[in-house]
Design an enzyme around this catalytic site. Sequence first.
Site, short mmCIF file in Angstrom:
data_model
loop_
_atom_site.label_atom_id
_atom_site.label_comp_id
_atom_site.label_asym_id
_atom_site.label_seq_id
_atom_site.Cartn_x
_atom_site.Cartn_y
_atom_site.Cartn_z
N GLY C 237 44.43 14.05 46.52
CA GLY C 237 43.57 13.76 47.67
C GLY C 237 42.08 13.75 47.32
N HIS C 238 41.28 13.44 48.31
CA HIS C 238 39.83 13.33 48.09
C HIS C 238 39.22 14.68 47.73
CE1 HIS C 238 39.43 13.26 52.80
NE2 HIS C 238 40.17 14.25 52.40
N ASN C 239 38.29 14.62 46.77
CA ASN C 239 37.51 15.78 46.35
C ASN C 239 38.32 16.88 45.68
OD1 ASN C 239 35.96 14.65 49.04
ND2 ASN C 239 34.60 15.23 47.38
#
Lengths: 322, 322, 322
Positions: C237-239
Site C-alpha cells: 500500500g501507499h507509504n
Amino acid sequence: MSVNLGELATLFNCELSGDSNAKISHVATLSSATSGSISFFANKNYKDQLQSTSASAVILQSQDAKDCSVAKLISTNPYLTYAQIANFLHPVKQHKPGIHKSAVISPSSIISKTAHISALVVIGEKSKIGPGVYIGPGCNIGNSCCIGKDSKLMKRVTLDKNVNLGARCIVHPGAVLGGDGFGNARTENGWFKVPQLGGVDIGDDVEIGCNTTIDCGSIGNTIIENGVRIDNLIQIGHNVLIGEHTAIAASTAIAGSAIIGKRCLLAGQVGIVGHIKICDDVNIGGAAVVTKDIKEPGSYSGSIPAEKDSKWKRTIAKFRNL
Amino acid sequence: MSVNLGELATLFNCELSGDSNAKISHVATLSSATSGSISFFANKNYKDQLQSTSASAVILQSQDAKDCSVAKLISTNPYLTYAQIANFLHPVKQHKPGIHKSAVISPSSIISKTAHISALVVIGEKSKIGPGVYIGPGCNIGNSCCIGKDSKLMKRVTLDKNVNLGARCIVHPGAVLGGDGFGNARTENGWFKVPQLGGVDIGDDVEIGCNTTIDCGSIGNTIIENGVRIDNLIQIGHNVLIGEHTAIAASTAIAGSAIIGKRCLLAGQVGIVGHIKICDDVNIGGAAVVTKDIKEPGSYSGSIPAEKDSKWKRTIAKFRNL
Amino acid sequence: MSVNLGELATLFNCELSGDSNAKISHVATLSSATSGSISFFANKNYKDQLQSTSASAVILQSQDAKDCSVAKLISTNPYLTYAQIANFLHPVKQHKPGIHKSAVISPSSIISKTAHISALVVIGEKSKIGPGVYIGPGCNIGNSCCIGKDSKLMKRVTLDKNVNLGARCIVHPGAVLGGDGFGNARTENGWFKVPQLGGVDIGDDVEIGCNTTIDCGSIGNTIIENGVRIDNLIQIGHNVLIGEHTAIAASTAIAGSAIIGKRCLLAGQVGIVGHIKICDDVNIGGAAVVTKDIKEPGSYSGSIPAEKDSKWKRTIAKFRNL
C-alpha cells in the site's frame, strides 16, 4: 501555484486561526512539512508530529487546535478538507481530445470527439467511448463495452467484453473487467466449461484498483453500484452485486453470486463465500472469512492476530485438544 | 437462433415434460426468465424461484419436477445439460485465420496458417503457434513457447518463456505464465538470485483465470495436467505439479514444489505450503492453510468463520488464555 | 558450454572430492540428473535422492558427503554455490542496445544509448532510462519515472508515474508500480477521492514478482530499500517502507504506512495491518495476520493448519463455546 491561507479558508469553508496572508503552495505530511506546506491531523498516533510540525498551516478539528502552534484551518472533517485542498493545489493534468495514431480501433465502435485515446490502445467491435473519457496507453477494450462521460482508464486496463462503465469512474493499471467467471460442470471425463454469457455493469463514480479482476456474469450481469471503491488485487466473482458506496480493501476475494450491501467496509484479505448476502452498513475486519448471511449492521471479525512462535505453538496445541 | 424444445431434448438426451414445440431462443436465470427462455435448477436455495419462474422450460432432476409448473427437460446433471444447451444457443464467434499488421513476430517463430494473431501481439523467438489457435489483442509471447491446437489466449496474456500449452486451453486476460520462480540464496551481503531455468508444461483442456501467475520451474518444469481449471489471481510457484481435473478457486496460493493430486477441489484463498504432497480426491475448504502432506482423500478445512465483534473479542481473549 | 569439475571447484571456491576432469555441462535436480549434470543437496527431505542420484557431481555440505557416492563439491552454502554455478553454466542472453521502431516514446524522456527498448513499449514524459537497461515488450512507463543502470523490466511491466528504480533491479510481467493508493475521505454523499501525489522509491538490486502492485505514496513516497525480494501477487500500500534485504513471499498484503524492518522474511499470504511497525530480523509464518507493532526480532505465526472436516467441525464448535 501559491495561494493565501485566508483564501483556502473561504474556499473550503473552514474557520481560520492564524495569518490569513500566509502563502500556501503544496500539501505535506506533518513530519515533512516546511514553509509553504499545509498539512492535516486526523490520526491520534501522530500527535507528536502535530506538536513539532514546520507546516505553514494544519487542517484539524477544533478540539486538537490546542496541540498545534502553527496556523490552523478548523474543519469537522480534516481528511476531506485536506483532500479538497490537495486537489486544488495539485490539479490533475487535463488530456486533449484525440486518438493516437498507433491505436487500433474497430470501425464499428463509436468514439466521442472529446475522448482521448492514447498510444497502443485496442478497441474491439460495437463499443462506445463517451465524451471526456481518457483511455491510457496500452488499454485493451473488447466488444460491446460502453464507457461513460469523463471516466478514466489508466494504463493497460482490460475490459474483456460486455462491460458498462458509468460516468467519472477511474480504473487503474492491470485491472481486468469482464473476464469469464469460473463455471465448470462435472462430467465423468472431467470439467465442462459453462459459458459465461453476461456482462459487468458498473455505476458512476466507481474506482477500481490495480490488477483487480471483476468477472462477467454467467447469465445476467455482475453489478457494482455507484460510488463503490475497490482497491488492488481483489477478486469479484460472476454475478456478485456490490451496493452503493461500499469500500473494499486490497486482496479481498468475493465468490460468485454474493450480495454485499450499501456503505459496507471490507478490510484487506477478506473472503466472502458465494451465494451469501450481507446487509447494508456492515464492517468486516481484515482477513475475516464470511461464510453465511449477515443480516444485522455492525462490525464483524474473524482473524486471529499473529504471536511469537513459542506462545503460538502452545496455544495451537491446546486448540487442537479442545 | 430459435429451436423447438423437443429438438433440445433429443440433442441433449433429456426426457421432455411439456410442449415439444415450445420455441427456445436463449438461456436465463429462473428469476429473469421470460417467454423463449430455458433455465436450470441445481441449487435448492432457489426453489422459490423455480416455483414462480416465467421460463418456457427448466432443466432439472426428476425429483424436482413436481415443484415446476412450466415445461421441463429432465436430466441427471442439470448444470451440465444447461452448459451444453447454452453453448448450442449462444455459440462462440469463430475467428478467421490471419495475422494483424500491428503484430510483432520474430522470424524464427512458426505460426500456423489457420491461427489468428490479433492486434499488437508480440511473439518472441523460436515459438510455435498451432493450428486454430486464437491469440487475442495485446498478448505477449516470449521465446521457446508452444501453443497447441485450438487454444485461446484472450487479451493481454503473457507467456514469459519456455511455456508449453496443450490443445483447447483457454487463458484469460492478465495471466502470466512462465515468470521466474522466487529463488534466493542467502549471502552475507543479502540475497543472490537463483536462476530459474525451467519452463511450464500445461496439458490439454486447461483453463487459467485472469491475473493468475504460474512460475516456471527452477530446474525442470512446473506442471499442470490435463483438464485442470484455475480461477483468477492464483499463485502457483515453481515446480508445482497439479494433477488432472483438479479445480482451484480464486486467490489461492500454492508454494513451490507442492504436489496436488488429481480431481482435487481447492476453494478460494487456500494456502498450500511448499514441498508438500496432497493425494488425489481431496477437497480443501475456503481460506484453509495446508501445512503438511494429506494422504487420505476427503474434505479438509481450516478457517474460522467471522462473527460479530463483541462475540469475537471474547472468544479470542479466551483462545489466547487456553 | 562444458567445463571440468576441477575448474568449477576453483572458480567457486569449493573443496573437490572426486574426478577433477569430469565434464559438467548443465545443472539438474538430484532425481533428473544424468551424466554431465551437477546437482545440489540442501533439503534433508531429499536424502534418498542424494543417495541414488546419477549426477556427475553434487554440491553439498561436508557433513552430507558420506551419503553421496558421486563426485562432490563441498560448500558451506550449497544453494548459493549452486546458484553461482547455474549462472555460469547457463548465462542470460545479453540484449543489444537500441529502440524497436514500434515503441512510442515521448520526446521529453531521455533514453541511454546503451538501453534496449523492445517492441510496443510506451514511455511517457520526462522519464529517464539508464545505461544497460532492458525494457521488455509491452512495458508501459509513465511520466517522471527513472530506471537505474542495468535494471530489467521484463514483459508488460507498468510504471504508472513517479517511480524511481535503482540499479540492477528486475521487475516481472504484470507488476504495477506507482498506481494510486487507496485513499478515500467520507462525505455525506459517499467517498471523496484523496489525491495520491507521491511516488515509489526503489533501491538497488530489488526484484519484484509477477502481477504485484506497489502503490505510490499519498504524500511522500512508498519506499523499497536495497536488496528487497518481492514475489508474485503481493499488495504493497501507499507509504509503506520495506527495509533492506527483506524477502516477501507470494500473495502477501501490506496495508498503507506500515513499516517493515531489514532482513525480515514474510511467508506467503501474510497480512500486515496499516500504520504498524515491524522491527528488523522478524520472520512471519504463512497466512499470519500482524495487527500490532512487533518490537522484538524472532519468529511469529498466526494461522491454524487445516484438518479433516470431521475433526475441524468439532474443534470449531468448542472454540465458539470457549
